[in-house]
Design an enzyme around this catalytic site. Structure first.
Site, PDB file in Angstrom:
ATOM      1  N   GLU A 242      82.779 102.902 106.404  1.00 19.17           N
ATOM      2  CA  GLU A 242      83.720 102.528 107.620  1.00 19.17           C
ATOM      3  C   GLU A 242      84.292 103.554 108.345  1.00 19.17           C
ATOM      4  O   GLU A 242      85.293 103.244 109.069  1.00 19.17           O
ATOM      5  CB  GLU A 242      84.585 101.238 107.198  1.00 19.17           C
ATOM      6  CG  GLU A 242      83.937  99.988 106.698  1.00 19.17           C
ATOM      7  CD  GLU A 242      83.217  99.137 107.723  1.00 19.17           C
ATOM      8  OE1 GLU A 242      83.360  99.500 108.856  1.00 19.17           O
ATOM      9  OE2 GLU A 242      82.682  98.168 107.540  1.00 19.17           O
TER      10      GLU A 242
ATOM     11  N   ASP B 211      85.416  91.025 101.510  1.00 21.36           N
ATOM     12  CA  ASP B 211      83.887  90.962 101.821  1.00 21.36           C
ATOM     13  C   ASP B 211      83.102  89.972 101.157  1.00 21.36           C
ATOM     14  O   ASP B 211      82.013  90.242 100.693  1.00 21.36           O
ATOM     15  CB  ASP B 211      83.161  92.383 101.829  1.00 21.36           C
ATOM     16  CG  ASP B 211      84.023  93.417 102.670  1.00 21.36           C
ATOM     17  OD1 ASP B 211      84.519  93.020 103.922  1.00 21.36           O
ATOM     18  OD2 ASP B 211      83.814  94.624 102.388  1.00 21.36           O
TER      19      ASP B 211
ATOM     20  N   ASP C 298      86.357 101.961 101.187  1.00 18.91           N
ATOM     21  CA  ASP C 298      86.588 101.797 102.757  1.00 18.91           C
ATOM     22  C   ASP C 298      87.659 102.585 103.245  1.00 18.91           C
ATOM     23  O   ASP C 298      89.047 102.385 102.779  1.00 18.91           O
ATOM     24  CB  ASP C 298      86.682 100.163 102.693  1.00 18.91           C
ATOM     25  CG  ASP C 298      86.309  99.768 104.140  1.00 18.91           C
ATOM     26  OD1 ASP C 298      87.095 100.352 105.192  1.00 18.91           O
ATOM     27  OD2 ASP C 298      85.866  98.490 104.277  1.00 18.91           O
TER      28      ASP C 298
ATOM     29  N   ASP D 212      89.663 101.330 105.464  1.00 19.39           N
ATOM     30  CA  ASP D 212      90.691 100.598 105.759  1.00 19.39           C
ATOM     31  C   ASP D 212      91.639  99.957 104.495  1.00 19.39           C
ATOM     32  O   ASP D 212      92.613  99.472 104.655  1.00 19.39           O
ATOM     33  CB  ASP D 212      90.457  99.364 106.740  1.00 19.39           C
ATOM     34  CG  ASP D 212      89.448  98.341 105.775  1.00 19.39           C
ATOM     35  OD1 ASP D 212      89.480  98.222 104.352  1.00 19.39           O
ATOM     36  OD2 ASP D 212      88.675  97.362 106.455  1.00 19.39           O
TER      37      ASP D 212
ATOM     38  N   HIS E  78      89.724  94.257 102.627  1.00 11.82           N
ATOM     39  CA  HIS E  78      89.126  93.035 102.858  1.00 11.82           C
ATOM     40  C   HIS E  78      88.219  92.605 101.481  1.00 11.82           C
ATOM     41  O   HIS E  78      87.873  93.542 100.873  1.00 11.82           O
ATOM     42  CB  HIS E  78      88.169  92.912 104.104  1.00 11.82           C
ATOM     43  CG  HIS E  78      88.838  93.262 105.272  1.00 11.82           C
ATOM     44  ND1 HIS E  78      88.753  94.447 105.639  1.00 11.82           N
ATOM     45  CD2 HIS E  78      89.565  92.543 106.139  1.00 11.82           C
ATOM     46  CE1 HIS E  78      89.573  94.561 107.007  1.00 11.82           C
ATOM     47  NE2 HIS E  78      89.727  93.168 107.281  1.00 11.82           N
TER      48      HIS E  78
ATOM     49  N   ASP F 136      89.507  98.209  99.415  1.00 10.11           N
ATOM     50  CA  ASP F 136      89.381  97.653 100.734  1.00 10.11           C
ATOM     51  C   ASP F 136      90.519  96.868 100.881  1.00 10.11           C
ATOM     52  O   ASP F 136      91.424  96.137 100.357  1.00 10.11           O
ATOM     53  CB  ASP F 136      88.053  97.106 100.592  1.00 10.11           C
ATOM     54  CG  ASP F 136      87.222  96.667 102.031  1.00 10.11           C
ATOM     55  OD1 ASP F 136      88.040  96.585 103.034  1.00 10.11           O
ATOM     56  OD2 ASP F 136      86.199  96.422 101.944  1.00 10.11           O
TER      57      ASP F 136
ATOM     58  N   HIS G  73      80.446  98.897 105.731  1.00 12.69           N
ATOM     59  CA  HIS G  73      80.396  98.314 104.432  1.00 12.69           C
ATOM     60  C   HIS G  73      79.080  97.512 104.121  1.00 12.69           C
ATOM     61  O   HIS G  73      79.029  97.284 102.782  1.00 12.69           O
ATOM     62  CB  HIS G  73      81.769  97.735 104.051  1.00 12.69           C
ATOM     63  CG  HIS G  73      82.100  97.993 102.737  1.00 12.69           C
ATOM     64  ND1 HIS G  73      83.503  97.849 102.361  1.00 12.69           N
ATOM     65  CD2 HIS G  73      81.642  98.493 101.699  1.00 12.69           C
ATOM     66  CE1 HIS G  73      83.594  98.067 101.223  1.00 12.69           C
ATOM     67  NE2 HIS G  73      82.533  98.667 100.476  1.00 12.69           N
TER      68      HIS G  73
ATOM     69  N   HIS H 159      79.131  93.196 107.420  1.00 10.78           N
ATOM     70  CA  HIS H 159      79.764  94.048 106.622  1.00 10.78           C
ATOM     71  C   HIS H 159      80.875  93.221 105.811  1.00 10.78           C
ATOM     72  O   HIS H 159      81.366  93.658 104.832  1.00 10.78           O
ATOM     73  CB  HIS H 159      80.432  95.162 107.278  1.00 10.78           C
ATOM     74  CG  HIS H 159      81.640  94.900 108.276  1.00 10.78           C
ATOM     75  ND1 HIS H 159      82.499  95.737 108.822  1.00 10.78           N
ATOM     76  CD2 HIS H 159      81.860  93.628 108.707  1.00 10.78           C
ATOM     77  CE1 HIS H 159      83.221  95.084 109.524  1.00 10.78           C
ATOM     78  NE2 HIS H 159      83.037  93.738 109.591  1.00 10.78           N
TER      79      HIS H 159
END
Length: 306
Positions: free
Chosen positions: A271, A127, A226, A228, A125, A123, A96, A140
């Site tokens: 990712e 970030d 992403d 995830d 997260h 995502d 990412h 990332h």
């Protein structure tokens, strides 16, 4: 739609090797063919390469691969700007960290058109770390902080000439936030839709509200997806798994609603780590999600035999 596929074999932003194989996995999973079948004009521009980078260090000793990520950010900003001129760039990652460059490039394009850029961040997260606050040093985890103009990137990353207005960012699927990020988000107008909110209210309502804002502002919309974001049981090929992600149907609904809006102008697929995949399962799912974004309807979904 003129689709421009751009491979970004970047894995220096995290601590798990394998993301550099992501672009090849998307191609092997049939992304070009799927987009062409949907009637799009597809040009595969191959992979971006990292130029020579200048050595640089940061006082936070945890930060690693800083010259490489700064170099990728610079080259991808230019690529994203150029390839967004007459088509839809689709960036095949790669971790990412690549979004620091891709979003910066399309932000420049939006500024030239006097249109606001909106970013949908799908995502687990946020970030939203800066170079000072990251404990892992994995870069990332910093692109959204850089893109929205948080301090601490000067002299380390390329100048951010067109920062994204934080009020134009919507993060959906969030379920892993570090304390420093949580504190920064508390003072930010970024819209954060975590999985608790999705459990209570569903995924369609907040997405619809965001789409309506983009449309009302005549904005350009960049989507950063992403792996995830998804439930690990259906998408295992990622080094940052967090249980409780979006389900198969929730993810497809997001993509279908985005297609219906007609607003998406650029896309990151990030990712994907084929080294962690199971018989290409995650790569195929990400290709299927891209197909939904680009016009495949529920009634058109193919049956697969394995």
């Amino acid at each position: 739609m003129r689709c421009r596929l751009i491979g970004v074999p970047l894995q220096d932003g995290n601590s798990h090797r394998g993301c550099e194989m992501g672009p090849s996995a998307y191609r092997t999973a049939g992304l070009v063919e799927v987009l062409a079948e949907l009637g799009h004009e597809v040009t595969d521009l191959g992979n971006v390469t990292l130029p020579h980078t200048e050595a640089k260090t940061h006082p936070n000793s945890a930060v690693h691969h800083l010259p490489e990520i700064a170099g990728w950010t610079e080259v991808l900003t230019d690529v994203a700007y150029r390839q967004s001129a007459d088509g839809m760039p689709i960036f095949l990652g790669g971790d990412h960290a690549l979004s620091a460059g891709t979003v910066a490039g399309v932000a420049r394009r939006a500024a030239e058109q006097s249109r606001p850029l909106f970013v949908l961040w799908l995502d687990a997260h946020t970030d939203f770390h800066t170079l000072e606050t990251t404990d892992s040093g994995n870069l990332h985890g910093v692109p959204m902080a850089y893109l929205t103009g948080r301090p601490g990137f000067a002299d380390y990353f390329p100048p951010n000439a067109h920062p994204v207005d934080p009020a134009n960012v919507c993060m959906i699927g969030i379920r892993s936030v570090d304390p420093a990020e949580r504190a920064a988000l508390a003072d930010s107008p970024i819209t954060v839709v975590d999985m608790r909110s999705i459990d209570e209210h569903g995924i369609a309502a907040p997405l619809r509200q965001f789409i309506e804002r983009v449309e009302a502002a005549n904005g350009l919309l960049h989507v950063s997806l992403d792996v995830d974001f998804l439930e690990p049981d259906i998408a295992p090929a990622v080094g940052t798994t967090v249980p409780g992600g979006a389900t198969f149907r929730e993810a497809h609904l997001v993509m279908e609603m985005l297609h219906d809006s007609g607003l998406v102008s650029s896309l990151d697929l990030v990712e994907l780590n084929p080294f962690l995949d199971v018989r290409g399962r995650t790569a195929r799912l990400m290709v299927d999600l891209t197909a939904s974004l680009m016009g495949r309807r529920v009634l058109d979904r193919p049956t697969r035999s394995y």
